[in-house]
Scaffold this active site. Structure first.
Site, PDB file in Angstrom:
ATOM      1  CE1 TYR A  93      -4.378   3.750   0.751  1.00  0.00           C
ATOM      2  CE2 TYR A  93      -5.401   5.601   1.860  1.00  0.00           C
ATOM      3  CZ  TYR A  93      -5.150   4.246   1.779  1.00  0.00           C
ATOM      4  OH  TYR A  93      -5.692   3.392   2.712  1.00  0.00           O
ATOM      5  CE  LYS A  97      -7.726   2.197  -0.051  1.00  0.00           C
ATOM      6  NZ  LYS A  97      -7.912   0.740  -0.120  1.00  0.00           N
TER       7      LYS A  97
HETATM    8  N1  LIG Z   1      -3.832   0.639   8.088  1.00  0.00           N
HETATM    9  C1  LIG Z   1      -4.689   1.645   8.060  1.00  0.00           C
HETATM   10  O1  LIG Z   1      -4.677   2.530   8.958  1.00  0.00           O
HETATM   11  C2  LIG Z   1      -5.705   1.723   6.970  1.00  0.00           C
HETATM   12  C3  LIG Z   1      -6.635   2.779   7.011  1.00  0.00           C
HETATM   13  C4  LIG Z   1      -7.599   2.857   6.011  1.00  0.00           C
HETATM   14  C5  LIG Z   1      -7.634   1.895   5.023  1.00  0.00           C
HETATM   15  N2  LIG Z   1      -6.706   0.889   4.987  1.00  0.00           N
HETATM   16  C6  LIG Z   1      -6.805  -0.097   3.923  1.00  0.00           C
HETATM   17  O2  LIG Z   1      -6.788  -1.387   4.514  1.00  0.00           O
HETATM   18  C7  LIG Z   1      -6.287  -2.345   3.546  1.00  0.00           C
HETATM   19  C8  LIG Z   1      -5.202  -3.172   4.207  1.00  0.00           C
HETATM   20  O3  LIG Z   1      -4.111  -2.287   4.461  1.00  0.00           O
HETATM   21  P1  LIG Z   1      -3.022  -2.558   5.597  1.00  0.00           P
HETATM   22  O4  LIG Z   1      -3.048  -1.410   6.513  1.00  0.00           O
HETATM   23  O5  LIG Z   1      -3.170  -3.942   6.123  1.00  0.00           O
HETATM   24  O6  LIG Z   1      -1.739  -2.410   4.694  1.00  0.00           O
HETATM   25  P2  LIG Z   1      -0.429  -3.329   4.599  1.00  0.00           P
HETATM   26  O7  LIG Z   1      -0.016  -3.733   5.950  1.00  0.00           O
HETATM   27  O8  LIG Z   1       0.512  -2.551   3.762  1.00  0.00           O
HETATM   28  O9  LIG Z   1      -0.961  -4.610   3.830  1.00  0.00           O
HETATM   29  C9  LIG Z   1      -1.389  -4.484   2.500  1.00  0.00           C
HETATM   30  C10 LIG Z   1      -1.761  -5.849   1.978  1.00  0.00           C
HETATM   31  O10 LIG Z   1      -2.131  -5.700   0.592  1.00  0.00           O
HETATM   32  C11 LIG Z   1      -1.432  -6.670  -0.142  1.00  0.00           C
HETATM   33  N3  LIG Z   1      -1.161  -6.164  -1.504  1.00  0.00           N
HETATM   34  C12 LIG Z   1      -0.627  -4.982  -1.835  1.00  0.00           C
HETATM   35  N4  LIG Z   1      -0.536  -4.871  -3.186  1.00  0.00           N
HETATM   36  C13 LIG Z   1      -1.024  -6.027  -3.689  1.00  0.00           C
HETATM   37  C14 LIG Z   1      -1.210  -6.528  -5.011  1.00  0.00           C
HETATM   38  N5  LIG Z   1      -0.883  -5.793  -6.082  1.00  0.00           N
HETATM   39  N6  LIG Z   1      -1.746  -7.755  -5.166  1.00  0.00           N
HETATM   40  C15 LIG Z   1      -2.097  -8.493  -4.093  1.00  0.00           C
HETATM   41  N7  LIG Z   1      -1.951  -8.080  -2.823  1.00  0.00           N
HETATM   42  C16 LIG Z   1      -1.428  -6.856  -2.626  1.00  0.00           C
HETATM   43  C17 LIG Z   1      -0.143  -6.907   0.603  1.00  0.00           C
HETATM   44  O11 LIG Z   1       0.360  -8.158   0.257  1.00  0.00           O
HETATM   45  P3  LIG Z   1       1.955  -8.463   0.421  1.00  0.00           P
HETATM   46  O12 LIG Z   1       2.229  -8.442   1.881  1.00  0.00           O
HETATM   47  O13 LIG Z   1       2.089  -9.793  -0.226  1.00  0.00           O
HETATM   48  O14 LIG Z   1       2.641  -7.355  -0.304  1.00  0.00           O
HETATM   49  C18 LIG Z   1      -0.610  -6.846   2.043  1.00  0.00           C
HETATM   50  O15 LIG Z   1      -1.131  -8.104   2.447  1.00  0.00           O
HETATM   51  C19 LIG Z   1      -5.785  -1.507   2.363  1.00  0.00           C
HETATM   52  O16 LIG Z   1      -6.757  -1.526   1.345  1.00  0.00           O
HETATM   53  C20 LIG Z   1      -5.649  -0.115   2.948  1.00  0.00           C
HETATM   54  O17 LIG Z   1      -5.757   0.896   1.971  1.00  0.00           O
HETATM   55  C21 LIG Z   1      -5.752   0.777   5.945  1.00  0.00           C
END
Ligand SMILES: NC(=O)c1ccc[n+]([C@@H]2O[C@H](COP(=O)([O-])OP(=O)(O)OC[C@H]3O[C@@H](n4cnc5c(N)ncnc54)[C@H](OP(=O)(O)O)[C@@H]3O)[C@@H](O)[C@H]2O)c1
Length: 170
Positions: A93, A97
């Site tokens: 991961y 990034k």
């Molecule tokens: N949450 C945090 O604290 C945090 C911190 C830093 C960065 N981020 C980044 O923020 C972004 C959103 O993350 P999140 O926290 O919202 O995570 P999440 O709740 O796990 O949501 C991830 C999203 O990505 C979609 N996804 C995953 N694999 C996919 C694929 N192969 N094709 C199309 N869609 C896909 C999922 O769709 P489905 O629901 O359809 O599977 C879901 O909508 C990510 O890039 C993550 O790395 C998050």
């Protein structure tokens, strides 16, 4: 989209997965099940989607690309024992990034002089499914606040940055 709208103004590459096994050391994470799976979504998917939409973005008078990265991709933070992410060595991961940040700089170089700006952001530690373990919901920010940095960079003006990395007002 080409036929209906003829252009794309904003592309937010938000999709991402975190599938590292925190019980394993960095060198023990599996190549196929972990590294390739992670890179398929977090990097190759992002590059493929971006490249597919570039013709429509070029058709816009003022287009923005926001790549959702993470503080965990920062090499300097991972080298700093004082950083609060120092012990978060979830390698696939983290490195995916880092690659998103590096790719963003290369794409910004290609797009310099065009009407497209591309930046990378850290959304914060957000209360999403990524940070949920069963009934336990981790995270500091509500989802709406986690979207703030993406929205800011998606709406940045024509005199705004390109190739940068941002979090909230920084
Ligand atoms: N949450 C945090 O604290 C945090 C911190 C830093 C960065 N981020 C980044 O923020 C972004 C959103 O993350 P999140 O926290 O919202 O995570 P999440 O709740 O796990 O949501 C991830 C999203 O990505 C979609 N996804 C995953 N694999 C996919 C694929 N192969 N094709 C199309 N869609 C896909 C999922 O769709 P489905 O629901 O359809 O599977 C879901 O909508 C990510 O890039 C993550 O790395 C998050």
């Amino acid at each position: 989209m080409q036929a209906r709208h003829g252009r794309l103004d904003i592309l937010v590459n938000n999709a991402g997965i975190l599938v590292d096994d925190p019980t394993l050391k960095p060198s023990q994470q599996t190549l196929q099940a972990l590294w390739r799976t992670t890179f398929d979504t977090n990097l190759f998917g992002l590059v493929a989607v971006t490249n597919a939409f570039l013709p429509l973005l070029h058709a816009s008078t003022s287009a923005r690309i926001v790549n959702v990265s993470s503080l965990l991709g920062s090499i300097s933070e991972h080298l700093n024992p004082e950083s609060f992410i120092y012990d978060f060595k979830i390698p696939a991961y983290n490195v995916s990034k880092t690659a998103v940040n590096a790719w963003t700089v290369r794409l910004a170089y290609e797009l310099r002089g065009s009407k497209i700006k591309v930046n990378t952001i850290h959304p914060g530690y957000v209360k999403t499914d990524m940070n949920r373990k069963g009934e336990e919901q981790n995270g500091e920010l509500e989802v709406a606040d986690g979207a703030r940095t993406s929205v800011r960079l998606a709406l940045v003006g024509d005199d705004g940055p390109s190739g940068g990395y941002f979090y909230l007002n920084r």
